[in-house]
Design a protein around this motif. Sequence first.
Motif, PDB file in Angstrom:
ATOM      1  N   ASN A  91      -2.705  -9.229   0.912  1.00 19.89           N
ATOM      2  CA  ASN A  91      -1.555  -9.433   0.029  1.00 19.89           C
ATOM      3  C   ASN A  91      -1.443  -8.313  -1.006  1.00 19.89           C
ATOM      4  N   GLY A  92      -1.524  -7.090  -0.537  1.00 17.36           N
ATOM      5  CA  GLY A  92      -1.449  -5.950  -1.443  1.00 17.36           C
ATOM      6  C   GLY A  92      -1.302  -4.674  -0.652  1.00 17.36           C
ATOM      7  N   ARG A  93      -1.907  -3.588  -1.165  1.00 16.42           N
ATOM      8  CA  ARG A  93      -1.859  -2.290  -0.489  1.00 16.42           C
ATOM      9  C   ARG A  93      -3.220  -1.983   0.125  1.00 16.42           C
ATOM     10  N   VAL A  94      -3.251  -0.940   0.959  1.00 16.38           N
ATOM     11  CA  VAL A  94      -4.515  -0.471   1.528  1.00 16.38           C
ATOM     12  C   VAL A  94      -4.554   1.053   1.458  1.00 16.38           C
ATOM     13  N   GLY A  95      -5.776   1.589   1.374  1.00 14.04           N
ATOM     14  CA  GLY A  95      -5.953   3.029   1.323  1.00 14.04           C
ATOM     15  C   GLY A  95      -6.022   3.653   2.706  1.00 14.04           C
ATOM     16  N   TRP A  96      -6.640   4.813   2.789  1.00 10.27           N
ATOM     17  CA  TRP A  96      -6.733   5.555   4.039  1.00 10.27           C
ATOM     18  C   TRP A  96      -7.472   4.769   5.127  1.00 10.27           C
ATOM     19  N   SER A  97      -7.078   5.001   6.353  1.00 13.04           N
ATOM     20  CA  SER A  97      -7.808   4.552   7.549  1.00 13.04           C
ATOM     21  C   SER A  97      -8.039   3.051   7.602  1.00 13.04           C
ATOM     22  N   LYS A 110       2.187  -4.878   1.645  1.00 17.65           N
ATOM     23  CA  LYS A 110       2.831  -3.770   0.923  1.00 17.65           C
ATOM     24  C   LYS A 110       2.648  -2.474   1.693  1.00 17.65           C
ATOM     25  N   ASN A 111       2.205  -1.397   1.047  1.00 18.15           N
ATOM     26  CA  ASN A 111       2.122  -0.081   1.684  1.00 18.15           C
ATOM     27  C   ASN A 111       0.708   0.256   2.130  1.00 18.15           C
ATOM     28  N   ALA A 112       0.609   1.301   2.963  1.00 17.03           N
ATOM     29  CA  ALA A 112      -0.693   1.749   3.461  1.00 17.03           C
ATOM     30  C   ALA A 112      -0.796   3.265   3.336  1.00 17.03           C
ATOM     31  N   GLY A 113      -2.036   3.758   3.230  1.00 19.38           N
ATOM     32  CA  GLY A 113      -2.279   5.185   3.101  1.00 19.38           C
ATOM     33  C   GLY A 113      -2.251   5.905   4.441  1.00 19.38           C
ATOM     34  N   SER A 114      -2.764   7.119   4.440  1.00 19.51           N
ATOM     35  CA  SER A 114      -2.768   7.941   5.646  1.00 19.51           C
ATOM     36  C   SER A 114      -3.771   7.429   6.678  1.00 19.51           C
ATOM     37  N   CYS A 115      -3.637   7.920   7.894  1.00 22.30           N
ATOM     38  CA  CYS A 115      -4.523   7.562   9.019  1.00 22.30           C
ATOM     39  C   CYS A 115      -4.565   6.059   9.263  1.00 22.30           C
ATOM     40  N   PHE A 116      -3.447   5.402   9.034  1.00 23.10           N
ATOM     41  CA  PHE A 116      -3.333   3.972   9.254  1.00 23.10           C
ATOM     42  C   PHE A 116      -3.534   3.671  10.740  1.00 23.10           C
TER      43      PHE A 116
END
Length: 284
Positions: A124-130, A144-150
Amino acid sequence: MANLKNVTKKTKAQAMGMHSEVLTGRTQQKFFNPDEAENFYYFGTYDVDFNKRTDLDVKNMTAAEANKELDNLMSQGYGTIVIKNPQGKHSLGVGILNKLNLIFEGSLGYFGMGSSDGPIVRINGRVGWSCAENLMAGKVVIEKNAGSCFGAAIRGGDLICKGSVGARTGIDMKGGTIIIGGDAGAFTGFMMQRGRIIILGDVGINLGDSMYDGTIFVGGEIGSYGSDAVDSELTQSDQDWLRRKLRVAEIGENFDVSKMKKIVAGKKLWNYDNLEPAEKKGAI
């Protein structure tokens, strides 16, 4: 001496495979029954009850401590676990090879839910890389949104981000499905080998660069195509599959999939070493 010579010659012939052997009384050994696939589990996994629910506050824990306690709760049969206060910690929920309903009330840092096989996860939020790198099976939903290398190198399962994602989404992807509700960054689908990527929004430059196989569907604008990425016909079967997948993912309910672009590998790079110099330049 004659006997020794004969023995030596026989040994060399056997080493070269130049002898016959009568196979008698041998049968195939049956190691497992494929009809019993539902009974196969990883070593060290647990029999959990999805109706048995608990909370785990990880605010004052390190990622290693949180993951260890998560494993401990599964060993007690908890099948639904709510993680409170993840506070962007890295590497939370990695290596889960168990059936599990897992809910994160907050955001994760890098490498969240990596190398997992089987859990159903909602963040229930965002996530960082990979996020969900090397996912084997299951379902991971990011609100919500996600970082690179998802979804880097995922092999199966469904990975869903309702927002936008960064660059190199689906890099080295080998299977499964990635669904993006917003936009995606540059080099999405870079070197993908299998699987499908669905992007409802726009996507950056070099889409599908050096992709070997797989399919990418884009609903918005494409910055540019990468090497060996080409358009393909969007069939009725594709549209039916897209509608079902979006409905199950609870995303893009009213999206007109008939207007999506379908991108596949041109396969010029499959035999790159055999191309002439001028052809290689054109391929890359």
